[in-house]
Design an enzyme around this catalytic site. Sequence first.
Site, mmCIF file in Angstrom:
data_model
loop_
_atom_site.group_PDB
_atom_site.id
_atom_site.type_symbol
_atom_site.label_atom_id
_atom_site.label_comp_id
_atom_site.label_asym_id
_atom_site.label_seq_id
_atom_site.Cartn_x
_atom_site.Cartn_y
_atom_site.Cartn_z
ATOM 1 N N LYS A 1 45.172 37.602 30.302
ATOM 2 C CA LYS A 1 44.298 36.874 31.762
ATOM 3 C C LYS A 1 43.487 38.285 31.967
ATOM 4 O O LYS A 1 43.752 39.079 32.586
ATOM 5 C CB LYS A 1 45.132 36.538 32.246
ATOM 6 N N GLU B 1 50.352 48.906 36.725
ATOM 7 C CA GLU B 1 49.352 50.003 37.107
ATOM 8 C C GLU B 1 48.607 49.756 37.927
ATOM 9 O O GLU B 1 47.751 49.234 38.370
ATOM 10 C CB GLU B 1 48.552 49.983 35.784
ATOM 11 N N CYS C 1 40.647 54.019 38.036
ATOM 12 C CA CYS C 1 41.785 54.163 38.409
ATOM 13 C C CYS C 1 41.984 55.539 38.831
ATOM 14 O O CYS C 1 42.597 56.343 40.573
ATOM 15 C CB CYS C 1 43.117 53.545 38.472
ATOM 16 N N GLU D 1 41.018 53.756 49.210
ATOM 17 C CA GLU D 1 40.401 53.839 47.727
ATOM 18 C C GLU D 1 38.930 52.917 47.803
ATOM 19 O O GLU D 1 39.316 51.896 47.376
ATOM 20 C CB GLU D 1 41.564 53.295 46.258
HETATM 21 P P1 NAD Z 1 42.596 43.232 41.871
HETATM 22 O O1 NAD Z 1 44.089 42.911 42.026
HETATM 23 O O2 NAD Z 1 41.963 42.676 42.522
HETATM 24 O O3 NAD Z 1 42.564 42.323 39.874
HETATM 25 C C1 NAD Z 1 43.609 42.598 39.086
HETATM 26 C C2 NAD Z 1 43.995 40.989 38.468
HETATM 27 O O4 NAD Z 1 44.284 40.315 38.669
HETATM 28 C C3 NAD Z 1 42.362 40.036 38.013
HETATM 29 O O5 NAD Z 1 43.038 39.669 36.492
HETATM 30 C C4 NAD Z 1 42.553 39.096 38.708
HETATM 31 O O6 NAD Z 1 42.157 37.884 38.595
HETATM 32 C C5 NAD Z 1 44.496 39.156 38.886
HETATM 33 N N1 NAD Z 1 45.262 38.181 40.517
HETATM 34 C C6 NAD Z 1 44.673 38.403 41.380
HETATM 35 N N2 NAD Z 1 45.234 37.815 42.130
HETATM 36 C C7 NAD Z 1 46.048 37.612 42.170
HETATM 37 C C8 NAD Z 1 47.862 36.751 41.789
HETATM 38 N N3 NAD Z 1 47.845 36.675 43.731
HETATM 39 N N4 NAD Z 1 49.015 37.270 41.206
HETATM 40 C C9 NAD Z 1 48.466 37.603 39.394
HETATM 41 N N5 NAD Z 1 47.310 38.064 39.185
HETATM 42 C C10 NAD Z 1 46.385 38.492 40.187
HETATM 43 O O7 NAD Z 1 41.764 44.272 40.813
HETATM 44 P P2 NAD Z 1 40.553 44.431 40.408
HETATM 45 O O8 NAD Z 1 39.729 44.415 42.088
HETATM 46 O O9 NAD Z 1 40.156 43.701 39.170
HETATM 47 O O10 NAD Z 1 40.549 45.433 39.923
HETATM 48 C C11 NAD Z 1 40.405 47.168 41.655
HETATM 49 C C12 NAD Z 1 41.922 48.147 41.135
HETATM 50 O O11 NAD Z 1 42.160 48.295 39.727
HETATM 51 C C13 NAD Z 1 41.834 49.452 41.768
HETATM 52 O O12 NAD Z 1 42.228 49.458 43.151
HETATM 53 C C14 NAD Z 1 41.683 50.260 40.605
HETATM 54 O O13 NAD Z 1 42.705 51.098 41.145
HETATM 55 C C15 NAD Z 1 42.979 49.668 40.157
HETATM 56 N N6 NAD Z 1 43.113 50.001 37.893
HETATM 57 C C16 NAD Z 1 44.349 50.775 38.336
HETATM 58 C C17 NAD Z 1 44.621 51.185 37.042
HETATM 59 C C18 NAD Z 1 45.857 51.879 37.278
HETATM 60 O O14 NAD Z 1 45.828 51.838 35.447
HETATM 61 N N7 NAD Z 1 46.950 52.244 37.825
HETATM 62 C C19 NAD Z 1 43.960 50.664 36.102
HETATM 63 C C20 NAD Z 1 42.229 50.570 36.705
HETATM 64 C C21 NAD Z 1 41.929 50.029 38.080
#
Ligand code: NAD
Length: 493
Positions: free
Chosen positions: A190, A263, A297, A395
């Site tokens: 997804k 992650e 990230c 962040e």
């Molecule tokens: P997010 O957590 O808002 O969303 C990520 C995904 O989770 C989306 O597909 C979203 O639809 C889904 N999601 C949302 N609520 C959910 C739930 N309750 N249950 C399951 N899935 C759900 O993150 P974002 O805003 O899309 O991305 C930015 C964040 O991602 C930043 O904090 C960044 O640091 C982190 N990130 C981490 C890495 C890493 O490798 N550590 C890499 C890239 C981004």
Amino acid sequence: MTSQPTPSDRFTTATATIAELDRRPVRHLIGGALADSDAHFEVINPTTGQPCARAPEATREQLDEAVARAREAQPAWAALRWEDRREALLQLAAVLREHQDELAALITLEQGKPLAAARGEVGRSAMLIEQFVTLRVEPEVLRSNATERIEVHYRPLGVVGAITPWNMPLVLSVPKIAHALLAGNTLVVKPSPYAPLATLRLAELARKLFPPGVLNVLAGGNAFGQWMSEHPGIAKISFTGSIPTGRRVMGSAAGTLKRLTLELGGNDPAIVLPDADIDAIAQRLYDAVFVNCGQVCMAIKRLYVPDALYEKACEALAGIAREARVGDPFDPATQLGPVQNRAQFDIVQAVLEDTRARAGARILTGGKALSGPGYFIEPTVVADIAEGARMVDEEPFGPVLPIIRYTDVDDAVARANAGPHGLGASVWGTDVARACEVASRLHAGTVWVNRHVGADPLAPFGGAKQSGVGRQYGLTGLKGYMEAITMVLPPAA
Ligand code: NAD
């Protein structure tokens, strides 16, 4: 010999790709077939703030169907030889390379990174597969004597659910696909609802490479991610996203005690040591902050600089930021595109508001949104700011850099290690042995010396503390998609 595409060829491909979106509907891939849903959502182009495509919104029934098809397909997929799964994945890498310009155009459209960086993302995704498939998991013999032989065998888990964010649509989904499928699992992916187009298009292009049901990709919102995390037919969730959502995924997965790789977000510190050469490192520091408009990230999000180098470092970084070309990511001259979505744009603006309210904080350059359409924020460098400010403690995930002054290296290390994050960290200095010693005291999943950002495909990557659970990449990452089975056997004949 075929000639390399020129920037103008690429612009033509990008224009054609975007025009195609009006004619060719965006679809899920479920059980080997393209599928629509009754409900749809709009994908917003962050450069204009206007819709650029309409994506189907998958239902719970479609998830059930995808999981059922993935479960049916899994035993035969796992029974293939390792080499056969490797071959199918190499073909996926070939599809990425063959369609690099088209996929890059979709990433730039939906995510907002400059086209050259989007091409880099597609190329890196292909390279990651090519590197991962050099790995092989074999049974391990732990003890073999006259009375017993103890071996560890690694078996696939079953169906894996992959949930990804919007900042790097392909570079974050492709490793999950490669690890899960190489290990003999099948998969339901997804992508983020903010940027689903490149991942769905990749699934469409790759649908004939795998038996039906092996790779399923569905567009859905946050609720769909929760359904996946709760689903009894899914054995593992591999999630990349924010820390708060990671906690929710862990909660939803608890009912079925799923395996988890999380992650999560980072707030990476970089410590410049007193012997650093600011002129030599300023551009590299800048690049590691403002890459993908700060939406990485493992970008540098806090820079610790000693008193003696402080003003010089501030001026050097602010000087580069002042020159940065911000604008349309399809324009080859653009260095920084927009922030990816309205919600993130509002978060970054709130962080800037908090910064303006801090007594003493000096905004050296930037500090506000650009007027006009789209989610553009000026690259911002702030001096004389410290812990307690949102820009330092949180962040921000946008084009902002706080430069924090320190006097004593031990104090800088303690401040870098404070807080819940632990994704990456770096130390910069000319005395490499000294820099390595300071680096050894940092608490993070990846620690660099004289560089920051970048993950080797064969080295485990992930977060310490609340920046994650488990690792991806390398043999450690691959084994995270497998169950270790201890076999206690009679002595070898
Ligand atoms: P997010 O957590 O808002 O969303 C990520 C995904 O989770 C989306 O597909 C979203 O639809 C889904 N999601 C949302 N609520 C959910 C739930 N309750 N249950 C399951 N899935 C759900 O993150 P974002 O805003 O899309 O991305 C930015 C964040 O991602 C930043 O904090 C960044 O640091 C982190 N990130 C981490 C890495 C890493 O490798 N550590 C890499 C890239 C981004």
